[in-house]
Motif scaffolding. Sequence first.
Motif, PDB file in Angstrom:
ATOM      1  N   THR A   8       0.832  -1.201   0.000  1.00 21.60           N
ATOM      2  CA  THR A   8       0.000   0.000   0.000  1.00 21.60           C
ATOM      3  C   THR A   8       0.869   1.254   0.000  1.00 21.60           C
ATOM      4  N   THR A   9       0.326   2.310  -0.584  1.00 22.71           N
ATOM      5  CA  THR A   9       0.961   3.628  -0.580  1.00 22.71           C
ATOM      6  C   THR A   9      -0.110   4.625  -0.147  1.00 22.71           C
ATOM      7  N   ALA A  10       0.234   5.896  -0.196  1.00 21.40           N
ATOM      8  CA  ALA A  10      -0.733   6.927   0.203  1.00 21.40           C
ATOM      9  C   ALA A  10      -1.995   6.891  -0.663  1.00 21.40           C
ATOM     10  N   ARG A  11      -1.841   6.595  -1.969  1.00 20.70           N
ATOM     11  CA  ARG A  11      -2.993   6.652  -2.871  1.00 20.70           C
ATOM     12  C   ARG A  11      -3.352   5.323  -3.514  1.00 20.70           C
ATOM     13  N   LEU A  12      -2.517   4.301  -3.332  1.00 15.67           N
ATOM     14  CA  LEU A  12      -2.665   3.067  -4.100  1.00 15.67           C
ATOM     15  C   LEU A  12      -2.643   1.818  -3.241  1.00 15.67           C
ATOM     16  N   VAL A  13      -3.218   0.761  -3.786  1.00 16.23           N
ATOM     17  CA  VAL A  13      -3.083  -0.587  -3.228  1.00 16.23           C
ATOM     18  C   VAL A  13      -2.592  -1.470  -4.368  1.00 16.23           C
ATOM     19  N   LEU A  14      -1.490  -2.164  -4.130  1.00 14.31           N
ATOM     20  CA  LEU A  14      -0.945  -3.096  -5.115  1.00 14.31           C
ATOM     21  C   LEU A  14      -1.297  -4.491  -4.638  1.00 14.31           C
ATOM     22  N   ARG A  15      -2.097  -5.192  -5.426  1.00 14.86           N
ATOM     23  CA  ARG A  15      -2.579  -6.517  -5.048  1.00 14.86           C
ATOM     24  C   ARG A  15      -1.989  -7.572  -5.973  1.00 14.86           C
ATOM     25  N   PRO A  16      -1.792  -8.792  -5.467  1.00 11.17           N
ATOM     26  CA  PRO A  16      -1.362  -9.870  -6.355  1.00 11.17           C
ATOM     27  C   PRO A  16      -2.365 -10.039  -7.496  1.00 11.17           C
ATOM     28  N   PRO A  17      -1.907 -10.529  -8.636  1.00 15.68           N
ATOM     29  CA  PRO A  17      -2.808 -10.710  -9.777  1.00 15.68           C
ATOM     30  C   PRO A  17      -3.882 -11.737  -9.474  1.00 15.68           C
ATOM     31  N   ALA A  18      -5.044 -11.562 -10.110  1.00 18.76           N
ATOM     32  CA  ALA A  18      -6.170 -12.475  -9.901  1.00 18.76           C
ATOM     33  C   ALA A  18      -6.865 -12.715 -11.235  1.00 18.76           C
ATOM     34  N   PHE A  58       3.533 -15.710  -8.680  1.00 25.15           N
ATOM     35  CA  PHE A  58       3.551 -14.673  -7.640  1.00 25.15           C
ATOM     36  C   PHE A  58       4.022 -15.183  -6.279  1.00 25.15           C
ATOM     37  N   HIS A  59       3.499 -16.299  -5.822  1.00 25.79           N
ATOM     38  CA  HIS A  59       3.826 -16.789  -4.480  1.00 25.79           C
ATOM     39  C   HIS A  59       4.818 -17.951  -4.487  1.00 25.79           C
ATOM     40  N   THR A  60       5.459 -18.203  -5.634  1.00 24.18           N
ATOM     41  CA  THR A  60       6.330 -19.375  -5.718  1.00 24.18           C
ATOM     42  C   THR A  60       7.780 -19.023  -6.016  1.00 24.18           C
ATOM     43  N   GLY A  61       8.174 -17.775  -5.777  1.00 25.48           N
ATOM     44  CA  GLY A  61       9.560 -17.383  -5.987  1.00 25.48           C
ATOM     45  C   GLY A  61       9.870 -16.938  -7.406  1.00 25.48           C
ATOM     46  N   GLY A  62       8.855 -16.899  -8.248  1.00 23.12           N
ATOM     47  CA  GLY A  62       9.055 -16.398  -9.612  1.00 23.12           C
ATOM     48  C   GLY A  62       8.886 -14.901  -9.626  1.00 23.12           C
ATOM     49  N   HIS A  63       8.466 -14.385 -10.770  1.00 20.22           N
ATOM     50  CA  HIS A  63       8.248 -12.943 -10.856  1.00 20.22           C
ATOM     51  C   HIS A  63       6.993 -12.561 -10.061  1.00 20.22           C
ATOM     52  N   GLN A  64       6.951 -11.321  -9.661  1.00 25.32           N
ATOM     53  CA  GLN A  64       5.792 -10.793  -8.936  1.00 25.32           C
ATOM     54  C   GLN A  64       5.302  -9.563  -9.672  1.00 25.32           C
ATOM     55  N   ARG A  65       4.083  -9.653 -10.231  1.00 23.30           N
ATOM     56  CA  ARG A  65       3.483  -8.515 -10.928  1.00 23.30           C
ATOM     57  C   ARG A  65       2.181  -8.193 -10.203  1.00 23.30           C
ATOM     58  N   TRP A  66       2.200  -7.062  -9.487  1.00 20.85           N
ATOM     59  CA  TRP A  66       1.015  -6.619  -8.775  1.00 20.85           C
ATOM     60  C   TRP A  66       0.071  -5.873  -9.711  1.00 20.85           C
ATOM     61  N   THR A  67      -1.229  -5.983  -9.448  1.00 15.17           N
ATOM     62  CA  THR A  67      -2.215  -5.126 -10.091  1.00 15.17           C
ATOM     63  C   THR A  67      -2.336  -3.884  -9.217  1.00 15.17           C
ATOM     64  N   VAL A  68      -2.213  -2.726  -9.834  1.00 12.86           N
ATOM     65  CA  VAL A  68      -2.248  -1.455  -9.101  1.00 12.86           C
ATOM     66  C   VAL A  68      -3.671  -0.919  -9.114  1.00 12.86           C
ATOM     67  N   TRP A  69      -4.199  -0.668  -7.924  1.00 10.52           N
ATOM     68  CA  TRP A  69      -5.549  -0.146  -7.737  1.00 10.52           C
ATOM     69  C   TRP A  69      -5.471   1.222  -7.076  1.00 10.52           C
ATOM     70  N   LEU A  70      -6.430   2.078  -7.369  1.00  3.95           N
ATOM     71  CA  LEU A  70      -6.579   3.303  -6.585  1.00  3.95           C
ATOM     72  C   LEU A  70      -6.959   2.892  -5.169  1.00  3.95           C
TER      73      LEU A  70
END
Length: 183
Positions: A8-18, A58-70
């Motif tokens: 999380t940041t001041a304006r954003l939430v970065l969530r794992p891909p779904a 994402f959860h297995t030690g590979g690359h991690q690409r978050w989806t960025v949400w407001l």
Amino acid sequence: MGEHGALTTARLVLRPPAESDLPWLLAAMNTEAVMRHLAGVRTPAEVEQGLAADIAAFHTGGHQRWTVWLGDGETRIGRCGLFHVRSPAAPPALQGQREIGWTLADSHWGKGYATEAARAVLGHAFGALGLRRVWSQTSDSNAASTRMMHRLGFTFRPELGYADPDYPLEDNPTTVWSLDAPV
């Protein structure tokens, strides 16, 4: 990382891909404007396969690409992640190294969201993951990403630049940048 891998940041939430990201990816991210510097628009099947790979890694030690949400939790605006350099054209010193990348839907460009998301991912890379250096790559044709690398404090590494045959002539050579962990 917060609950279930979120940042999380001041304006954003970065969530794992779904899986529920797929319609948004097809509509807002797989466009000429967004994919201009990323080798172009992909087929729906390629987008779906890419999302499945992102979820699996994402959860297995590979690359991690978050989806960025407001921060409202209602609006997806882009993606930001940590990857391993995979291009066979990249110099040996870069192969397998961790790199950061970001992409925002064009309706959200110019608002500082990509920089904010990248800072959260870099904080995770240098904090939780304990990385000593993170790399980034673009081309001179992608002026916005080049400006962002300057803003984030990355150092241009001209000795590592290379021609990548997966990208068109106007997006070559690939420019390479690095950022060391804060001391």
